[in-house]
Design a protein around this motif. Structure first.
Motif, PDB file in Angstrom:
ATOM      1  N   THR A  34      47.992  38.381  49.051  1.00 26.37           N
ATOM      2  CA  THR A  34      46.953  37.552  48.429  1.00 26.37           C
ATOM      3  C   THR A  34      45.717  38.372  48.110  1.00 26.37           C
ATOM      4  O   THR A  34      45.120  38.238  47.026  1.00 26.37           O
ATOM      5  N   GLU A  35      45.334  39.250  49.029  1.00 25.05           N
ATOM      6  CA  GLU A  35      44.149  40.082  48.800  1.00 25.05           C
ATOM      7  C   GLU A  35      44.372  41.042  47.632  1.00 25.05           C
ATOM      8  O   GLU A  35      43.488  41.221  46.780  1.00 25.05           O
ATOM      9  N   VAL A  36      45.569  41.614  47.562  1.00 25.73           N
ATOM     10  CA  VAL A  36      45.877  42.518  46.450  1.00 25.73           C
ATOM     11  C   VAL A  36      45.920  41.743  45.134  1.00 25.73           C
ATOM     12  O   VAL A  36      45.497  42.239  44.086  1.00 25.73           O
ATOM     13  N   ARG A  37      46.418  40.516  45.205  1.00 30.94           N
ATOM     14  CA  ARG A  37      46.468  39.672  43.997  1.00 30.94           C
ATOM     15  C   ARG A  37      45.062  39.401  43.471  1.00 30.94           C
ATOM     16  O   ARG A  37      44.835  39.386  42.261  1.00 30.94           O
ATOM     17  N   ILE A  38      44.104  39.211  44.377  1.00 29.91           N
ATOM     18  CA  ILE A  38      42.709  38.985  43.966  1.00 29.91           C
ATOM     19  C   ILE A  38      42.152  40.247  43.320  1.00 29.91           C
ATOM     20  O   ILE A  38      41.464  40.187  42.284  1.00 29.91           O
ATOM     21  N   LEU A  39      42.461  41.407  43.898  1.00 30.55           N
ATOM     22  CA  LEU A  39      42.032  42.673  43.289  1.00 30.55           C
ATOM     23  C   LEU A  39      42.593  42.813  41.883  1.00 30.55           C
ATOM     24  O   LEU A  39      41.907  43.259  40.950  1.00 30.55           O
ATOM     25  N   TYR A  40      43.859  42.418  41.727  1.00 29.28           N
ATOM     26  CA  TYR A  40      44.510  42.509  40.417  1.00 29.28           C
ATOM     27  C   TYR A  40      43.803  41.631  39.386  1.00 29.28           C
ATOM     28  O   TYR A  40      43.559  42.062  38.249  1.00 29.28           O
ATOM     29  N   GLU A  41      43.457  40.410  39.773  1.00 25.45           N
ATOM     30  CA  GLU A  41      42.786  39.498  38.836  1.00 25.45           C
ATOM     31  C   GLU A  41      41.406  40.012  38.467  1.00 25.45           C
ATOM     32  O   GLU A  41      40.980  39.881  37.315  1.00 25.45           O
ATOM     33  N   ILE A  42      40.699  40.594  39.414  1.00 26.48           N
ATOM     34  CA  ILE A  42      39.389  41.172  39.107  1.00 26.48           C
ATOM     35  C   ILE A  42      39.556  42.300  38.094  1.00 26.48           C
ATOM     36  O   ILE A  42      38.799  42.414  37.120  1.00 26.48           O
ATOM     37  N   SER A  43      40.590  43.127  38.302  1.00 28.85           N
ATOM     38  CA  SER A  43      40.849  44.237  37.393  1.00 28.85           C
ATOM     39  C   SER A  43      41.215  43.745  35.995  1.00 28.85           C
ATOM     40  O   SER A  43      40.714  44.269  34.996  1.00 28.85           O
ATOM     41  N   GLU A  44      42.063  42.738  35.908  1.00 25.55           N
ATOM     42  CA  GLU A  44      42.514  42.225  34.615  1.00 25.55           C
ATOM     43  C   GLU A  44      41.367  41.623  33.814  1.00 25.55           C
ATOM     44  O   GLU A  44      41.328  41.719  32.588  1.00 25.55           O
ATOM     45  N   ASN A  45      40.446  40.970  34.509  1.00 27.26           N
ATOM     46  CA  ASN A  45      39.325  40.307  33.837  1.00 27.26           C
ATOM     47  C   ASN A  45      38.107  41.205  33.680  1.00 27.26           C
ATOM     48  O   ASN A  45      37.102  40.791  33.105  1.00 27.26           O
ATOM     49  N   LYS A  46      38.191  42.440  34.212  1.00 26.34           N
ATOM     50  CA  LYS A  46      37.094  43.406  34.146  1.00 26.34           C
ATOM     51  C   LYS A  46      35.893  42.963  34.981  1.00 26.34           C
ATOM     52  O   LYS A  46      35.395  43.689  35.818  1.00 26.34           O
ATOM     53  N   ILE A  47      35.421  41.747  34.709  1.00 22.81           N
ATOM     54  CA  ILE A  47      34.307  41.181  35.456  1.00 22.81           C
ATOM     55  C   ILE A  47      34.530  39.675  35.551  1.00 22.81           C
ATOM     56  O   ILE A  47      34.916  39.033  34.572  1.00 22.81           O
ATOM     57  N   ILE A  48      34.317  39.106  36.738  1.00 25.88           N
ATOM     58  CA  ILE A  48      34.702  37.712  36.954  1.00 25.88           C
ATOM     59  C   ILE A  48      33.869  37.102  38.070  1.00 25.88           C
ATOM     60  O   ILE A  48      33.305  37.826  38.908  1.00 25.88           O
ATOM     61  N   THR A  49      33.760  35.776  38.092  1.00 24.48           N
ATOM     62  CA  THR A  49      33.038  35.093  39.164  1.00 24.48           C
ATOM     63  C   THR A  49      34.006  34.681  40.266  1.00 24.48           C
ATOM     64  O   THR A  49      35.213  34.572  40.036  1.00 24.48           O
ATOM     65  N   SER A  82      24.459  38.094  36.909  1.00 22.81           N
ATOM     66  CA  SER A  82      24.875  37.451  35.663  1.00 22.81           C
ATOM     67  C   SER A  82      23.735  37.467  34.667  1.00 22.81           C
ATOM     68  O   SER A  82      22.582  37.188  35.011  1.00 22.81           O
ATOM     69  N   SER A  83      24.054  37.813  33.431  1.00 17.50           N
ATOM     70  CA  SER A  83      23.026  37.816  32.377  1.00 17.50           C
ATOM     71  C   SER A  83      22.647  36.410  31.966  1.00 17.50           C
ATOM     72  O   SER A  83      21.578  36.181  31.389  1.00 17.50           O
ATOM     73  N   GLU A  84      23.511  35.441  32.284  1.00 17.85           N
ATOM     74  CA  GLU A  84      23.259  34.057  31.903  1.00 17.85           C
ATOM     75  C   GLU A  84      22.516  33.292  32.985  1.00 17.85           C
ATOM     76  O   GLU A  84      21.759  32.366  32.694  1.00 17.85           O
ATOM     77  N   ASP A  85      22.779  33.633  34.232  1.00 17.19           N
ATOM     78  CA  ASP A  85      22.150  32.931  35.360  1.00 17.19           C
ATOM     79  C   ASP A  85      21.799  33.953  36.431  1.00 17.19           C
ATOM     80  O   ASP A  85      22.675  34.500  37.092  1.00 17.19           O
ATOM     81  N   LYS A  86      20.505  34.242  36.588  1.00 18.75           N
ATOM     82  CA  LYS A  86      20.064  35.273  37.524  1.00 18.75           C
ATOM     83  C   LYS A  86      20.401  34.942  38.974  1.00 18.75           C
ATOM     84  O   LYS A  86      20.419  35.819  39.833  1.00 18.75           O
ATOM     85  N   ARG A  87      20.703  33.674  39.254  1.00 17.89           N
ATOM     86  CA  ARG A  87      21.050  33.271  40.618  1.00 17.89           C
ATOM     87  C   ARG A  87      22.528  33.517  40.917  1.00 17.89           C
ATOM     88  O   ARG A  87      22.962  33.472  42.069  1.00 17.89           O
ATOM     89  N   ALA A  88      23.294  33.758  39.872  1.00 17.22           N
ATOM     90  CA  ALA A  88      24.742  33.938  40.031  1.00 17.22           C
ATOM     91  C   ALA A  88      25.118  35.417  39.939  1.00 17.22           C
ATOM     92  O   ALA A  88      24.368  36.233  39.398  1.00 17.22           O
ATOM     93  N   PHE A  89      26.285  35.732  40.498  1.00 17.27           N
ATOM     94  CA  PHE A  89      26.781  37.099  40.482  1.00 17.27           C
ATOM     95  C   PHE A  89      28.194  37.152  39.911  1.00 17.27           C
ATOM     96  O   PHE A  89      29.007  36.264  40.149  1.00 17.27           O
ATOM     97  N   ASN A  90      28.457  38.200  39.168  1.00 15.87           N
ATOM     98  CA  ASN A  90      29.815  38.507  38.736  1.00 15.87           C
ATOM     99  C   ASN A  90      30.373  39.604  39.639  1.00 15.87           C
ATOM    100  O   ASN A  90      29.618  40.294  40.344  1.00 15.87           O
ATOM    101  N   ILE A  91      31.671  39.759  39.617  1.00 14.71           N
ATOM    102  CA  ILE A  91      32.330  40.724  40.487  1.00 14.71           C
ATOM    103  C   ILE A  91      33.173  41.664  39.630  1.00 14.71           C
ATOM    104  O   ILE A  91      33.842  41.238  38.687  1.00 14.71           O
ATOM    105  N   LYS A  92      33.148  42.923  39.966  1.00 11.28           N
ATOM    106  CA  LYS A  92      34.027  43.892  39.314  1.00 11.28           C
ATOM    107  C   LYS A  92      34.477  44.919  40.341  1.00 11.28           C
ATOM    108  O   LYS A  92      33.880  45.061  41.420  1.00 11.28           O
ATOM    109  N   LEU A  93      35.544  45.631  40.024  1.00  8.07           N
ATOM    110  CA  LEU A  93      36.053  46.635  40.947  1.00  8.07           C
ATOM    111  C   LEU A  93      35.143  47.861  40.978  1.00  8.07           C
ATOM    112  O   LEU A  93      34.621  48.296  39.945  1.00  8.07           O
ATOM    113  N   SER A  94      34.995  48.411  42.160  1.00  7.30           N
ATOM    114  CA  SER A  94      34.302  49.689  42.301  1.00  7.30           C
ATOM    115  C   SER A  94      35.299  50.805  41.981  1.00  7.30           C
ATOM    116  O   SER A  94      36.501  50.559  41.790  1.00  7.30           O
ATOM    117  N   ASP A  95      34.833  52.034  41.936  1.00  4.15           N
ATOM    118  CA  ASP A  95      35.740  53.158  41.700  1.00  4.15           C
ATOM    119  C   ASP A  95      36.797  53.237  42.803  1.00  4.15           C
ATOM    120  O   ASP A  95      37.972  53.535  42.533  1.00  4.15           O
TER     121      ASP A  95
END
Length: 306
Positions: A34-49, A82-95
């Motif tokens: 499940t954890e790897v699946r979440i990493l995969y979805e973050i990677s596929e979407n580049k950036i995601i909430t 987030s550029s749309e909502d300063k209170r929100a954060f997006n997530i992306k993979l680190s190196d």
């Protein structure tokens, strides 16, 4: 227990064990599937909430939140405002996260290659097509018109598969006996023995390189043509496949300047009869027969072209 249900559960047990996904540590990593699946979805979407991740994977929001905290601690992801909502954060993979996922993907590829190494070409093709079928049957996204391809070149195996489709579909939908399949074999033998590339043609609709529909035109004496083997897999009805096949067949008859095209059918084929009538075919004669284990009316329909 329902037979279909028990077979699906049996397949699930086999599949999960075969892919070794029940282990707490996926591919000898420090993370679960499940954890790897979440990493995969973050990677596929580049950036995601985080919210989008819970929706895509249908997971509990709190559960996803705890996993993301662990990822942050392990430096696998970074938060981006987030550029749309300063209170929100997006997530992306680190190196480091990209490096881990790349390593796991390579291991998965190696694992799959090892499992299918002993399969021949046809077995691999059958495996992939079967998986594709499972995915589409259980998905809310059904096949689209754009997913269907058409051809009229006859390839090795086409005729045999179309004969199989006739036996299987008519056996299940019309409850015809095995004698019907024998009849279809005879008609195809006649078609191939007298085949003329100029005046005979068979059209096939394919999905995922598999025939799901067909129709044919066979030339007859006195400048007539016979429309034959109009068939469609029930799973693909409603996509306009039958209409296109029938239209292409009639257009071919007009192009070849046949004066008349006729077809023989039964009074039991309601859906096909509707399409024939819409295309302009008219009932010529009808007679009751007892054949293939059923009693029905055999009917001839004609379409005058000149």
């Amino acid at each position: 227990m329902n037979t279909v249900t028990s077979k699906i559960r049996s397949f699930n047990r086999f599949y999960t064990a075969h892919l070794d996904i029940l282990s707490q540590h996926y591919l000898d990593s420090d993370y679960s599937l499940t954890e790897v699946r979440i990493l995969y979805e973050i990677s596929e979407n580049k950036i995601i909430t985080a919210q989008k991740l819970t929706e895509i994977l249908n997971l509990d929001k709190g559960y996803v939140s705890r996993i993301l905290k662990r990822f942050l601690k392990d430096d696998l992801i970074v938060k981006v405002s987030s550029s749309e909502d300063k209170r929100a954060f997006n997530i992306k993979l680190s190196d480091l996260g990209k490096e881990l996922l790349s390593s796991l993907n390579a291991k998965v590829d190696e694992q799959i290659d090892h499992k299918i190494d002993k399969l021949n070409f046809f077995e691999k093709e059958n495996l992939v097509n079967s998986m594709h079928a499972v995915k589409n049957l259980l998905s809310e996204n059904k096949p689209l018109k754009s997913d269907i391809t058409y051809r009229h070149e006859i390839n090795p195996g086409d005729i045999g598969y179309i004969i199989y489709l006739h036996g299987f579909i008519y056996g299940n939908e019309s409850n015809f006996s095995n004698e019907f399949e024998k009849y279809v074999i005879k008609t195809f033998y006649n078609f191939l023995e007298n085949y003329s590339p100029e005046y005979d043609r068979i059209w096939m609709a394919e999905y995922n390189n598999k025939i799901v529909g067909c129709v044919a035109i066979q030339h007859q004496p006195e400048n007539e043509a016979q429309l034959r083997w109009f068939l469609l897999d029930p799973s693909f009805r409603g996509l306009g496949i039958g209409k296109k096949l029938l239209t292409d067949a009639v257009d071919f008859c007009r192009e070849k300047k046949f004066k008349n095209v006729f077809l023989l059918t039964t009074s039991m084929q309601d859906k096909a009869l509707e399409m024939y009538k819409l295309a302009g075919f008219e009932l010529n004669w009808s007679k009751e027969v007892q054949e293939w284990g059923k009693v029905f009316n055999e009917e001839r329909y004609d379409l005058k072209l000149s």
